[in-house]
Scaffold this active site. Structure first.
Site, short mmCIF file in Angstrom:
data_model
loop_
_atom_site.label_atom_id
_atom_site.label_comp_id
_atom_site.label_asym_id
_atom_site.label_seq_id
_atom_site.Cartn_x
_atom_site.Cartn_y
_atom_site.Cartn_z
N ASN A 90 0.81 -1.22 0.00
CA ASN A 90 0.00 0.00 0.00
C ASN A 90 0.84 1.26 0.00
OD1 ASN A 90 -2.92 -0.91 0.29
ND2 ASN A 90 -1.95 -2.08 1.93
N ASP A 132 0.39 -11.27 -0.58
CA ASP A 132 1.51 -11.06 0.33
C ASP A 132 1.57 -12.14 1.41
OD1 ASP A 132 -0.91 -10.02 1.28
OD2 ASP A 132 0.06 -8.52 2.55
#
Length: 251
Positions: free
Chosen positions: A9, A103
């Site tokens: 992010n 992830d």
């Protein structure tokens, strides 16, 4: 050589591997509105050579198309992505395997390759995650909480008088000003939370876990945690590289 790309992010991390050796690592800021041309310009600065395989892990779907176009243009190879049918070596036994983030898969694959099972991966990024990988390579449980930066941002945006703080390693537990009060509360609080949740996992499952600490904010709390915890800042990249090695014949 393998190019592993981790889109988070806040940052995009790129790692070049020769076999199992990480030769080079670079970071650029995540631009959710980045065009293919902008990504090409950013990536050209690194001048990676000899790339034969690329894998992309992303938690920001909106930029995936343009980033993949840029990577394909620069290196002329297919882009491997994490999804159904990929060989991982992990037995996923959650209620909905399709909702597991790229992830998390990469973290688990990297941890299994590098460390003895059973283990807990503590990944401290925008969100803080604790992933449980059991002795039989089964992943059936994880915990997710707001991360350190998210906590600091929430306090700034949700209160009138509390300021924005830059998170730093505390010099002392005793805080005597507003900045240190927030910084210490978040970081010491996070460390105690991690220790408590690790203990709870061990009590619930009746086993002793190896604990692997990783993620962009892990360096802020690692010195406040038990010495037995292993700090591996490149765990996710190692997992991506291992995924290429496991699936290279599929490319």
């Amino acid at each position: 050589m393998n190019l592993c790309v981790d889109v988070g992010n806040s940052t995009i991390v790129l790692g070049v591997f020769n076999g199992d050796s990480l030769l080079r690592k670079e970071k650029i800021r995540t631009n959710v509105n980045g065009t293919s041309s902008e990504f090409i310009s950013s990536l050209q600065a690194f001048k990676f050579t000899g790339i034969t395989h690329i894998i992309l892990s992303s938690v920001v779907p909106s930029l995936n198309y343009n980033l993949k176009e840029a990577l394909s243009f620069l290196y002329g190879v297919d882009i491997l992505t994490i999804g159904a049918g990929l060989k991982t070596g992990i037995l996923i036994k959650t209620d909905n395997p399709l909702e597991i983030g790229n992830d998390l898969i990469a973290d688990l694959v990297g941890a299994k390759k590098e460390y003895p099972l059973p283990l807990l991966v503590v990944d401290l990024g925008t969100a803080s995650k604790i992933l449980c990988l059991e002795e039989d390579s089964s992943f059936r449980s994880a915990l997710i909480t707001p991360g350190l930066v998210s906590g600091a941002t929430f306090l700034k945006n949700s209160t009138t008088l509390l300021p924005e703080v830059g998170l730093t390693k505390p010099k002392s537990f005793i805080a005597k000003n507003t900045n240190d009060c927030i910084n210490n509360g978040l970081i010491y609080g996070h460390a105690e939370m991690i220790k408590g949740l690790v203990s709870r996992y061990e009590e619930e499952l009746g086993v002793k876990f190896n604990v692997i600490l990783t993620g962009g904010c892990a360096n802020l709390v690692k010195d406040l945690l038990p010495d037995s915890y292993i700090y591996d800042e490149d765990l996710l990249l190692k997992g991506l590289n291992e995924l290429i090695n496991k699936n290279v014949k599929e490319l």
